[in-house]
Write a protein that holds these residues in place. Structure first.
Motif, mmCIF file in Angstrom:
data_model
loop_
_atom_site.group_PDB
_atom_site.id
_atom_site.type_symbol
_atom_site.label_atom_id
_atom_site.label_comp_id
_atom_site.label_asym_id
_atom_site.label_seq_id
_atom_site.Cartn_x
_atom_site.Cartn_y
_atom_site.Cartn_z
ATOM 1 N N GLY A 19 46.369 40.845 32.729
ATOM 2 C CA GLY A 19 47.625 41.380 33.237
ATOM 3 C C GLY A 19 48.233 42.502 32.428
ATOM 4 N N SER A 21 47.885 45.861 32.673
ATOM 5 C CA SER A 21 48.422 46.946 33.502
ATOM 6 C C SER A 21 49.645 46.503 34.285
ATOM 7 C CB SER A 21 47.346 47.464 34.466
ATOM 8 O OG SER A 21 46.255 48.013 33.751
ATOM 9 N N THR A 22 49.624 45.266 34.789
ATOM 10 C CA THR A 22 50.784 44.739 35.519
ATOM 11 C C THR A 22 51.998 44.686 34.597
ATOM 12 O OG1 THR A 22 49.338 43.413 36.929
ATOM 13 C CG2 THR A 22 51.659 42.792 36.853
ATOM 14 N N ASN A 25 53.287 48.325 33.880
ATOM 15 C CA ASN A 25 54.019 48.835 35.042
ATOM 16 C C ASN A 25 55.396 48.185 35.147
ATOM 17 O OD1 ASN A 25 51.840 50.445 35.788
ATOM 18 N ND2 ASN A 25 51.024 48.981 37.256
ATOM 19 N N CYS A 26 55.455 46.890 34.858
ATOM 20 C CA CYS A 26 56.723 46.157 34.926
ATOM 21 C C CYS A 26 57.702 46.668 33.875
ATOM 22 C CB CYS A 26 56.456 44.667 34.717
ATOM 23 S SG CYS A 26 57.941 43.657 34.567
ATOM 24 N N LYS A 31 54.877 52.155 38.894
ATOM 25 C CA LYS A 31 53.434 51.924 38.903
ATOM 26 C C LYS A 31 52.685 53.166 38.428
ATOM 27 C CE LYS A 31 49.563 50.601 41.810
ATOM 28 N NZ LYS A 31 49.145 50.056 43.105
ATOM 29 N N THR A 35 46.008 48.049 39.374
ATOM 30 C CA THR A 35 45.771 46.633 39.132
ATOM 31 C C THR A 35 44.896 46.058 40.237
ATOM 32 O OG1 THR A 35 47.735 45.943 40.385
ATOM 33 C CG2 THR A 35 48.032 46.367 38.034
ATOM 34 N N LEU A 155 54.293 39.437 36.450
ATOM 35 C CA LEU A 155 54.398 39.484 37.914
ATOM 36 C C LEU A 155 55.836 39.301 38.372
ATOM 37 C CD1 LEU A 155 52.557 39.756 40.417
ATOM 38 C CD2 LEU A 155 52.486 37.259 40.494
ATOM 39 N N GLU A 198 41.839 51.967 43.113
ATOM 40 C CA GLU A 198 42.439 50.644 43.237
ATOM 41 C C GLU A 198 42.217 50.064 44.627
ATOM 42 O OE1 GLU A 198 46.688 48.895 42.026
ATOM 43 O OE2 GLU A 198 46.763 50.199 43.787
#
Length: 299
Positions: A19, A21-22, A25-26, A31, A35, A155, A198
């Motif tokens: 996670g 990259s997630t 981005n968060c 973004k 992902t 997430l 992606e």
């Protein structure tokens, strides 16, 4: 800038698919890194920028550290491990578990060689019960002396502000490296290519994505429209057929899914044209790896 302003670099490391990259981005609220549920999604080192009144954090997202099977894999591991250098703090992302496998053991051995602060980030806490976390933390604390341990859910953006505060603690005082409106140092073409890749990763069979690259052949800007020609590279003729799909259905789906995100990025309408080419064995060709944007000298 105040005298107490902090700025520095934070490397995101970990095994594939934890996670990274997630989370990045968060943290920056936009973004940039692609992902997917498939491992080894990120191939290059990607820098993004978080700026606040307290300081600026330049996040360095890296490919997952894994046992390489070809020259592209060697490149990805080299990029990841090189990112340990020249940063102020390392964020090691792991999943919430009390089992430390061979992949984590390899990372632990690498981290034992560094002298900079390491923050253990236990991601995906939304998938386990809170009372289990202390046990997982204890298992990892026995392996390394962490500066901090921060459980998060990338997430759901749970506890991510606490992580920002902990990172800033370990950055030096100094002026910002980038303007406050800068989000990434990635060229627009590279981000567009990655957004297309992606959609391939998320929509084709398991064995194909690892052998896929995307090149942008042309980007022509008009006042309201951007014309983009892109080529999806694969390794086998059979893979080409799957990516194109019956009557071009899969290729159309990839373009349809990628276009809105590219339009959001460019803030213009986009006319996206996709082609598919076969380059057999490109992942073991130094020349083709470099041509497709994976140049170790630039990382």
């Amino acid at each position: 800038m105040e005298e107490k302003y902090k700025s520095g670099f934070a490397a995101l490391i970990g095994r594939p698919n934890v996670g990274k990259s997630t989370l990045m981005n968060c943290l920056i609220g936009q973004k940039i890194a692609i992902t997917s549920k498939k491992p080894q999604t990120t191939r290059n080192r990607i820098q993004t920028v978080y700026t606040s009144k307290e300081g600026q954090i330049v996040f360095v997202d890296t490919p997952g550290i894994h046992k390489a099977k070809n020259k592209l894999g060697d490149y990805m591991v080299h990029v990841a491990e090189k990112s340990f250098q020249d940063v102020d703090v390392i964020l090691w992302l792991v999943e919430p578990t009390d089992y430390i496998g061979a992949g984590e053991r390899h990372i632990i051995e690498q981290l034992k060689k560094v002298s900079i602060p390491i923050i253990l980030v236990i991601n995906k806490i939304d998938t386990v019960k809170k009372e289990q976390l202390l046990g997982y933390i204890d298992v990892y604390r026995k392996e390394l002396d962490f500066a901090e341990v921060v459980p998060v859910s990338a997430l759901k953006a749970d506890n991510t502000q606490v992580l920002i505060e902990q990172i800033l603690k370990y950055l030096p005082y100094g002026e910002a490296f980038y303007d406050e409106d800068t989000i990434t140092d990635q060229p627009t073409r590279q981000i567009v290519a990655e957004l297309i890749r992606e959609k391939v990763l998320r929509n084709v069979d398991e064995e194909i994505p690892h052998g896929v690259a995307v090149t942008i052949e042309a980007m022509k800007y008009d006042k309201k429209l951007v014309e983009i020609d892109a080529t999806i590279i694969c390794e086998r003729d059979s893979h080409k057929g799957i990516i194109i799909g019956k009557g071009g259905s899969m290729l159309k789906k990839i373009g349809t899914l990628a276009r809105p995100e590219i339009e959001d990025l460019l803030e213009k309408h986009v006319n996206l044209r996709l082609w598919v080419k076969v380059k057999k064995g490109w992942r073991d060709s130094d020349l083709l790896i470099k041509n497709f944007g994976y140049d170790s000298k630039e990382q």
